[in-house]
Design an enzyme around this catalytic site. Structure first.
Site, PDB file in Angstrom:
ATOM      1  N   SER A  72      32.848  51.688  50.301  1.00  0.00           N
ATOM      2  CA  SER A  72      31.656  52.525  50.317  1.00  0.00           C
ATOM      3  C   SER A  72      30.670  51.924  51.305  1.00  0.00           C
ATOM      4  O   SER A  72      30.986  51.782  52.474  1.00  0.00           O
ATOM      5  CB  SER A  72      31.063  52.633  48.907  1.00  0.00           C
ATOM      6  OG  SER A  72      29.993  53.552  48.887  1.00  0.00           O
ATOM      7  N   HIS A  94      33.767  56.345  51.001  1.00  0.00           N
ATOM      8  CA  HIS A  94      32.705  57.281  50.647  1.00  0.00           C
ATOM      9  C   HIS A  94      31.987  57.711  51.920  1.00  0.00           C
ATOM     10  O   HIS A  94      31.222  56.941  52.504  1.00  0.00           O
ATOM     11  CB  HIS A  94      31.693  56.625  49.702  1.00  0.00           C
ATOM     12  CG  HIS A  94      32.244  56.266  48.365  1.00  0.00           C
ATOM     13  ND1 HIS A  94      31.630  55.381  47.511  1.00  0.00           N
ATOM     14  CD2 HIS A  94      33.372  56.677  47.722  1.00  0.00           C
ATOM     15  CE1 HIS A  94      32.341  55.264  46.399  1.00  0.00           C
ATOM     16  NE2 HIS A  94      33.404  56.036  46.509  1.00  0.00           N
ATOM     17  N   ASP A 100      32.657  52.353  41.589  1.00  0.00           N
ATOM     18  CA  ASP A 100      33.843  53.163  41.857  1.00  0.00           C
ATOM     19  C   ASP A 100      34.986  52.267  42.335  1.00  0.00           C
ATOM     20  O   ASP A 100      34.801  51.405  43.186  1.00  0.00           O
ATOM     21  CB  ASP A 100      33.540  54.222  42.921  1.00  0.00           C
ATOM     22  CG  ASP A 100      34.686  55.196  43.123  1.00  0.00           C
ATOM     23  OD1 ASP A 100      35.407  55.479  42.146  1.00  0.00           O
ATOM     24  OD2 ASP A 100      34.866  55.677  44.254  1.00  0.00           O
TER      25      ASP A 100
END
Length: 346
Positions: free
Chosen positions: A162, A189, A282
């Site tokens: 991310s 992401h 995540d």
């Protein structure tokens, strides 16, 4: 959310101000006309989110992002004119700690652009809340060959990332080239409007095939496939990639957890899963599922992470067999899976 704007173009700053003012959900905290002013104002009055332009006089948006993340960390959304024309700067900003990128709305006929930006801001709000607030970002602690057929794939490297991920992914794959029987899949992401640019940018950095993964695509032996949708990348029982909107309530899209859980269920070959820098958690649960399924799991260490959120969550769950600095992950992949032969000297 308390929102700040860093943009030296008066018309662009006014367009952003109007978007923020159009809803009672948010408060405009300040407007900076340069990167240096943004760094100073952030230290004095830290916002929840900064809408950061890339091209500013003196200190540009990339360096302003880097300094803010080091000294006064908060969520940063790159908002710039025609981001597709500034790909290198965009990925440098994402590598410095920005969360995402979108285009600047214009004053004339901005309804669509305003709605898109507000949707982005709502997503940022969900991510911040999911991660325990902006303080959870934490300061930075440091700073193609032929692809074989899917049938030849007997090993898989799955990388989830991310905040700070694009540069981290590039550094790992620059240090290790997958052997012919190994495929790489990256779940980063990033907004779907910029995912194709990410794949193209990464391909320019690496001596291997890189492309965005299409619906129904087979794994790419000796190459890299990138998740390209705001829907979640999945791997089915026939080992084909696809996209699924469910679960719809996930703040992280595409979700690393969703893809890692698919691997734990369906992949029977050798696999190494790597969870890199990022805000939130995540990927941690999915990494644990892969470890329990007998696969090798790696998390990036704190000192080399732009944001030590996702790897920290994995470490706390004991999901990672190995916690490594970024520069050691490529060597670990080489020792575990081997590497493609070096290209002959010209």
């Amino acid at each position: 959310m308390r929102i700040a704007i860093a943009n030296d173009v008066a018309m662009a700053a006014e367009a952003l101000r109007r978007v923020v003012a159009s809803t009672a959900e948010h408060q405009l905290l300040w407007i900076a006309r340069s990167g240096l002013e943004a760094v100073r104002l952030c230290a004095e009055q830290r916002p929840d989110l900064i809408l950061m332009d890339l091209n500013m006089p003196g200190l540009d948006g990339v360096e302003a992002t880097r300094q803010i993340m080091r000294h006064s960390p908060c969520a940063i959304l790159v908002v710039t004119g025609r981001p597709q024309d500034n790909v290198d700067q965009v990925f440098r900003a994402l590598g410095a700690g920005a969360l995402d990128v979108t285009a600047t709305p214009v004053l004339q006929g901005q309804a669509g652009g305003a709605a898109e930006l507000l949707a982005k801001i709502r997503t940022m709000d969900r991510l911040i809340r999911h991660s325990g607030g902006s303080q959870a970002l934490g300061p930075r602690n440091g700073n193609g060959r032929h692809a074989g057929p899917a049938a030849a794939v007997n090993a898989l490297v799955a990388i989830g990332a991310s905040t700070g991920g694009p540069m981290a992914v590039a550094r790992i794959l620059a240090a290790w080239t997958p052997p012919p029987g190994c495929a790489v899949v990256v779940v980063q992401h990033i907004d779907e409007n910029f995912a194709e640019h990410f794949a193209k940018w990464l391909a320019e950095q690496l001596p291997m095939p890189v492309r965005a993964a299409a619906q129904g695509e087979e794994l790419l032996a000796g190459g890299v496939l990138i998740a390209k949708s705001n829907d979640h990348l999945v791997l089915d029982q026939n080992l084909r990639l696809g996209y699924d909107a469910a679960p719809r309530d996930y703040a992280y899209r595409p979700s690393v957890d969703v893809f890692f859980h698919c691997l734990a269920r369906h992949w029977r070959g050798e696999a190494v899963a790597v969870l890199l820098t990022g805000m939130g958690r995540d990927g941690a649960d999915g990494l644990l599922a892969l470890r329990r399924a007998g696969h090798t799991t790696i998390a990036q260490d704190q000192d080399s992470s732009a944001v030590y959120g996702m790897p920290r969550a994995a470490a706390e769950l004991d999901a990672a067999q190995l916690i490594l600095p970024l520069d050691k992950i490529g060597a670990m992949l080489r020792s575990t899976l081997g590497a493609a032969p070096a290209a002959p000297a010209k």
